[in-house]
Design an enzyme around this catalytic site. Structure first.
Site, PDB file in Angstrom:
ATOM      1  N   ARG A 203       0.845  -1.199   0.000  1.00 21.49           N
ATOM      2  CA  ARG A 203       0.000   0.000   0.000  1.00 21.49           C
ATOM      3  C   ARG A 203       0.879   1.247   0.000  1.00 21.49           C
ATOM      4  O   ARG A 203       0.619   2.213  -0.716  1.00 21.49           O
ATOM      5  CB  ARG A 203      -0.934  -0.015   1.219  1.00 21.49           C
ATOM      6  CG  ARG A 203      -2.080  -1.011   1.077  1.00 21.49           C
ATOM      7  CD  ARG A 203      -3.124  -0.846   2.172  1.00 21.49           C
ATOM      8  NE  ARG A 203      -2.753  -1.463   3.428  1.00 21.49           N
ATOM      9  CZ  ARG A 203      -3.149  -2.671   3.833  1.00 21.49           C
ATOM     10  NH1 ARG A 203      -3.949  -3.388   3.074  1.00 21.49           N
ATOM     11  NH2 ARG A 203      -2.779  -3.153   5.011  1.00 21.49           N
ATOM     12  N   SER A 242     -17.493  -5.959  -4.581  1.00 19.97           N
ATOM     13  CA  SER A 242     -18.799  -6.591  -4.748  1.00 19.97           C
ATOM     14  C   SER A 242     -19.541  -6.710  -3.421  1.00 19.97           C
ATOM     15  O   SER A 242     -20.703  -7.085  -3.396  1.00 19.97           O
ATOM     16  CB  SER A 242     -18.630  -7.986  -5.350  1.00 19.97           C
ATOM     17  OG  SER A 242     -17.771  -8.749  -4.534  1.00 19.97           O
ATOM     18  N   CYS A 330      -3.104 -13.670  -4.736  1.00 19.74           N
ATOM     19  CA  CYS A 330      -2.831 -14.298  -3.436  1.00 19.74           C
ATOM     20  C   CYS A 330      -3.211 -15.773  -3.482  1.00 19.74           C
ATOM     21  O   CYS A 330      -3.505 -16.384  -2.456  1.00 19.74           O
ATOM     22  CB  CYS A 330      -3.536 -13.558  -2.304  1.00 19.74           C
ATOM     23  SG  CYS A 330      -5.314 -13.447  -2.503  1.00 19.74           S
TER      24      CYS A 330
HETATM   25  N1  SAH Z   1      -7.010  -4.509  -1.297  1.00 15.33           N
HETATM   26  C1  SAH Z   1      -7.632  -4.864  -0.038  1.00 15.33           C
HETATM   27  C2  SAH Z   1      -7.885  -6.353   0.116  1.00 15.33           C
HETATM   28  C3  SAH Z   1      -8.769  -6.949  -0.983  1.00 15.33           C
HETATM   29  S1  SAH Z   1      -9.496  -8.468  -0.542  1.00 15.33           S
HETATM   30  C4  SAH Z   1      -6.772  -4.309   1.097  1.00 15.33           C
HETATM   31  O1  SAH Z   1      -5.637  -3.859   0.879  1.00 15.33           O
HETATM   32  O2  SAH Z   1      -7.248  -4.328   2.244  1.00 15.33           O
HETATM   33  C5  SAH Z   1     -10.478  -8.828  -1.926  1.00 15.33           C
HETATM   34  C6  SAH Z   1     -11.787  -8.084  -2.032  1.00 15.33           C
HETATM   35  O3  SAH Z   1     -12.379  -8.436  -3.272  1.00 15.33           O
HETATM   36  C7  SAH Z   1     -12.847  -8.399  -0.972  1.00 15.33           C
HETATM   37  O4  SAH Z   1     -13.242  -7.214  -0.343  1.00 15.33           O
HETATM   38  C8  SAH Z   1     -14.034  -8.980  -1.761  1.00 15.33           C
HETATM   39  O5  SAH Z   1     -15.292  -8.534  -1.281  1.00 15.33           O
HETATM   40  C9  SAH Z   1     -13.792  -8.433  -3.137  1.00 15.33           C
HETATM   41  N2  SAH Z   1     -14.335  -9.208  -4.263  1.00 15.33           N
HETATM   42  C10 SAH Z   1     -14.361 -10.552  -4.432  1.00 15.33           C
HETATM   43  N3  SAH Z   1     -14.834 -10.876  -5.646  1.00 15.33           N
HETATM   44  C11 SAH Z   1     -15.137  -9.702  -6.279  1.00 15.33           C
HETATM   45  C12 SAH Z   1     -15.636  -9.364  -7.561  1.00 15.33           C
HETATM   46  N4  SAH Z   1     -15.931 -10.299  -8.452  1.00 15.33           N
HETATM   47  N5  SAH Z   1     -15.791  -8.059  -7.855  1.00 15.33           N
HETATM   48  C13 SAH Z   1     -15.473  -7.106  -6.965  1.00 15.33           C
HETATM   49  N6  SAH Z   1     -14.986  -7.365  -5.743  1.00 15.33           N
HETATM   50  C14 SAH Z   1     -14.813  -8.638  -5.402  1.00 15.33           C
END
Ligand code: SAH
Length: 386
Positions: A203, A242, A330
């Site tokens: 980040r 989502s 991941c």
């Molecule tokens: N970047 C974040 C962590 C992301 S975790 C951080 O630094 O804290 C992944 C996220 O993707 C979750 O919040 C989940 O709700 C979302 N997600 C999963 N499938 C998705 C999709 N098809 N479209 C949009 N968001 C999605």
């Protein structure tokens, strides 16, 4: 103590520095034993290899905790947790929110401990470790006398290992500091133990490319990347997820950082939203793609690869000239080399040439053990479009 006797050749992995023993490698278990208690592990010729907690239920039935002839007790956990803390202190990784213990990587297989301010969140991943929770809580009390402990066992692991997960949801919200940002954390109420700590260094890295730019934070969860980018001077950020709960958390974090006015949140499937943005002619100076794991199994890596390629094509197409893409996987089974291959194909399809600014991985408080490749699961690239 019971003795776990390995088959001839069953010690190969252990001798290569890996702590796992599968049921198929076990020849015999001698002496009184109970599921989750420590056993002594010996090779086919009776040579001592170490000690670990034994559980007959999962295929992965034992993970070595020590290669020495020493008791696995309260003192053992105190010493291991102290060592994990010492590594992080020396590396400058002790902060308001960090991972104190990362399972195999800290020679504590089956145990994860995350620290949020005064709270230690303990996650047990094996039956043996869950039975040792009393010792672990005691050790944390010695290390952090003014803190408190919150148990947050992993549900999938509890099912596989056959133990009753203890999940103590924190009543209130904790606010922790990560560099220039503040984040709301409620252990037990959201993903992970409260925060994607594994992305903290990324980040900060991505934010170095944010000043003056339009930022797209796709799969934003609590909006960590967007908050850092806006604090670093980004003009505006669009956050996609989502999940309505994720976006509510993101909204809270944007407020905590005083940057809500420059942010827009959109709920929906990122695959669709990215396509819509592209069709609408939107362009960004910094795009973050941090999706959930597209596969947890080896046999679906190919399908996962198609998913990663698809979003990365979109990501590239949404970049303005000179724009930066921070893209991640991941999925345990997607290696750095494979991920790079996928991104190369995506860039080709998108008609973009991209410079590799950095190869990314999980933050250093989630260390990687060379002899245990499973300890590395997060891979990423920081790319700049030509
Ligand atoms: N970047 C974040 C962590 C992301 S975790 C951080 O630094 O804290 C992944 C996220 O993707 C979750 O919040 C989940 O709700 C979302 N997600 C999963 N499938 C998705 C999709 N098809 N479209 C949009 N968001 C999605």
């Amino acid at each position: 103590m019971a003795r776990l006797i390995l088959k001839p050749g069953g010690d190969r992995r252990l001798r290569a520095g890996h702590p796992w023993i599968y049921r198929a490698e076990v020849a015999d278990l001698k002496g009184p034993w109970s599921a989750g208690a420590a056993v002594e592990v010996v090779d086919a010729r009776g040579q001592y290899l170490g000690r670990g907690f034994y559980n007959p239920r999962p295929a992965l039935c034992c993970r070595l905790l020590t290669r020495r002839d020493e008791p696995v007790d309260a003192g053992f956990f105190l010493q291991r947790l102290e060592a994990a803390w010492e590594y992080r202190r020396a590396a400058g990784l002790v902060s308001d929110a960090y991972r104190l213990a990362w399972s195999e990587a800290d020679a504590l297989p089956g145990l994860v401990v995350d620290r949020y301010g005064p709270v230690s969140v303990v996650q047990c991943l094996t039956l043996g470790v869950s039975r040792a929770a009393g010792w672990i809580v005691e050790a944390l009390g010695r290390l952090f006398p003014d803190g408190r402990v919150c148990r947050l066992d992993d549900l999938t692991a509890a099912r596989i290992e056959g133990f009753d997960p203890v999940r103590e949801e924190e009543a209130g919200e904790l606010v922790v500091t990560e560099g220039p940002c503040r984040f709301a954390v409620r252990p037990g109420a959201g993903h992970k133990t409260g925060l994607y700590l594994d992305q903290s260094e990324n980040r900060a890295l991505a934010a170095r490319h944010a000043a003056g730019r339009q930022v797209l934070d796709a799969f934003c969860y609590g909006g960590g990347f967007a908050c850092h980018a806006l604090k670093a001077g980004a003009a505006q950020a669009l956050l996609l997820d989502s999940s309505a709960e994720a976006l509510a958390l993101a909204r809270r974090n944007l407020e905590l950082n005083g940057v809500s006015a420059q942010a827009e949140l959109r709920e929906g499937n990122a695959f669709d939203l990215l396509r819509q943005l592209e069709a609408g002619g939107e362009r960004f100076g910094l795009v973050i793609l941090d999706p959930p794991p597209f596969t947890r199994r080896k046999d679906s890596v190919e399908a996962a690869g198609r998913g990663y390629k698809e979003i990365n094509i979109r990501g590239f197409k949404l970049l303005e000239r000179g724009g930066v893409l921070a893209t991640f996987s991941c999925s345990h089974h997607v290696t750095q080399a494979l991920f790079e291959e996928i991104c190369r194909a995506a860039a080709g399809d998108a008609g973009v040439t991209a410079r590799v600014l950095a190869t990314l991985t999980q933050s250093r408080d989630h260390p990687v053990l060379l002899t245990v490749p499973e300890t590395r699961y997060l891979t990423g690239l920081l790319l700049q479009a030509g």
